[in-house]
Design a protein around this motif. Sequence first.
Motif, short mmCIF file in Angstrom:
data_model
loop_
_atom_site.label_atom_id
_atom_site.label_comp_id
_atom_site.label_asym_id
_atom_site.label_seq_id
_atom_site.Cartn_x
_atom_site.Cartn_y
_atom_site.Cartn_z
N ALA A 1 0.84 -1.20 0.00
CA ALA A 1 0.00 0.00 0.00
C ALA A 1 0.87 1.25 0.00
N ARG A 2 2.00 1.21 0.74
CA ARG A 2 2.91 2.35 0.72
C ARG A 2 3.48 2.56 -0.67
N GLY A 3 3.77 1.45 -1.35
CA GLY A 3 4.25 1.56 -2.72
C GLY A 3 3.22 2.18 -3.64
N TRP A 4 1.98 1.75 -3.50
CA TRP A 4 0.91 2.33 -4.32
C TRP A 4 0.75 3.81 -4.03
N GLN A 5 0.86 4.16 -2.74
CA GLN A 5 0.70 5.56 -2.37
C GLN A 5 1.77 6.41 -3.04
N GLU B 1 3.69 10.20 -7.11
CA GLU B 1 4.61 10.47 -8.20
C GLU B 1 3.86 10.97 -9.44
N GLN B 2 2.78 10.29 -9.80
CA GLN B 2 2.00 10.71 -10.96
C GLN B 2 1.41 12.11 -10.77
N LEU B 3 0.95 12.38 -9.55
CA LEU B 3 0.38 13.69 -9.26
C LEU B 3 1.44 14.78 -9.38
N LEU B 4 2.64 14.52 -8.83
CA LEU B 4 3.71 15.50 -8.89
C LEU B 4 4.16 15.75 -10.34
N LEU B 5 4.27 14.66 -11.11
CA LEU B 5 4.68 14.81 -12.50
C LEU B 5 3.65 15.60 -13.30
N GLN B 6 2.39 15.34 -13.04
CA GLN B 6 1.33 16.06 -13.74
C GLN B 6 1.34 17.54 -13.34
N ALA C 1 4.18 19.25 -15.03
CA ALA C 1 3.89 19.52 -16.44
C ALA C 1 2.99 20.74 -16.60
N ASP C 2 2.05 20.91 -15.66
CA ASP C 2 1.14 22.04 -15.73
C ASP C 2 1.76 23.33 -15.22
N CYS C 3 2.73 23.19 -14.29
CA CYS C 3 3.32 24.38 -13.67
C CYS C 3 4.83 24.17 -13.51
N PRO C 4 5.61 24.29 -14.60
CA PRO C 4 7.05 24.04 -14.53
C PRO C 4 7.79 24.98 -13.59
N GLU C 5 7.23 26.17 -13.35
CA GLU C 5 7.93 27.14 -12.50
C GLU C 5 7.61 26.97 -11.02
N CYS C 6 6.70 26.07 -10.67
CA CYS C 6 6.34 25.88 -9.27
C CYS C 6 7.51 25.33 -8.47
N ALA C 7 7.76 25.90 -7.31
CA ALA C 7 8.90 25.50 -6.49
C ALA C 7 8.58 24.22 -5.70
N GLY C 8 9.62 23.44 -5.45
CA GLY C 8 9.50 22.28 -4.57
C GLY C 8 9.13 20.98 -5.23
N LEU C 9 8.64 21.02 -6.46
CA LEU C 9 8.19 19.78 -7.11
C LEU C 9 9.37 18.88 -7.46
N HIS C 10 10.41 19.47 -8.02
CA HIS C 10 11.59 18.67 -8.36
C HIS C 10 12.22 18.06 -7.10
N ASP C 11 12.24 18.84 -6.04
CA ASP C 11 12.81 18.36 -4.77
C ASP C 11 12.04 17.15 -4.24
N ARG C 12 10.72 17.26 -4.26
CA ARG C 12 9.91 16.16 -3.71
C ARG C 12 10.04 14.90 -4.55
N LEU C 13 10.09 15.06 -5.84
CA LEU C 13 10.27 13.90 -6.71
C LEU C 13 11.65 13.27 -6.49
N ALA C 14 12.68 14.11 -6.44
CA ALA C 14 14.04 13.60 -6.25
C ALA C 14 14.16 12.89 -4.91
N ASP C 15 13.59 13.45 -3.85
CA ASP C 15 13.65 12.82 -2.54
C ASP C 15 12.99 11.43 -2.57
N GLY C 16 11.86 11.35 -3.26
CA GLY C 16 11.17 10.06 -3.35
C GLY C 16 11.99 9.03 -4.11
N TYR C 17 12.60 9.44 -5.20
CA TYR C 17 13.42 8.51 -5.98
C TYR C 17 14.65 8.05 -5.19
N VAL C 18 15.30 8.98 -4.52
CA VAL C 18 16.51 8.63 -3.75
C VAL C 18 16.16 7.69 -2.60
N GLU C 19 15.08 7.99 -1.91
CA GLU C 19 14.68 7.13 -0.78
C GLU C 19 14.43 5.70 -1.25
#
Length: 253
Positions: free
Chosen positions: A69-73, A78-83, A86-104
């Motif tokens: 379930a944690r994996g599904w979450q 991830e899909q929400l952040l990527l979307q 895509a809609d707001c490339p200038e929004c701050a923090g999105l790249h950080d949150r995605l990178a943190d998730g991938y590294v973890e």
Amino acid sequence: VAIVWTVAFFGARGLLFAPAEPSDWYVASVGTVLVLPALMVRINEGGARALAGGVVGVLLIFLCVATHARGWQWRDEEQLLLQTLADCPECAGLHDRLADGYVERARHRFATARELPGTPEAALHVEAARELYASAVVHLEAELLRDPDAAETWLLLGEARGALGDRQGVLEAYERARLTDPWLGEASLRLAEAIVSIGGTGTSRESLARAVDLYAAAQRVDALQERDFAQFAQRRTRLGNFEAAGEVLRAGI
């Protein structure tokens, strides 16, 4: 029935469940193997045994479901952040949150691989970890374009590049982390370790001296742990500074 199920499960596991977490599927198999005999034992001949087996089996299956379930979450996030990105490339923090998730998740994959040395599952985990680190690099570099003074981001980028075998990239990332925040002892420590690791047994005296200076810089800001003091002393020993190496070990004690 339990034995047949176990044999079939482990026989098909490498083919059917290769992309999944082997440890999670193992928990599910153990739970199922414990539940089946419990269901087959008649209450009047082994009520306590049936109850114990059933409880343990259900608990293990619950743990497996919770893990997935944690994996599904994360996949949903991830899909929400990527979307959103895509809609707001200038929004701050999105790249950080995605990178943190991938590294973890990459760290978890590598840790799992170390628990399964020499197995096909270990190779799959290592490959998956590298793919995750590659995704992290994309987002970390994008974040650094927006905020080049983020020292912690440079540290993560160095870790990811190191996992991908980019030796020059590792040194560059840790150097930038030190330049961005001279008081960040973790940057000095990681750069020292990277210099020695890349050089191996053939590390030049100049590189060793550079690593020793970096260990000393990390020590000044209390960034060294017990293992780091031992490594620091070893580097000084290789330079012939035996008295200084002894001082480092005493400081670590």
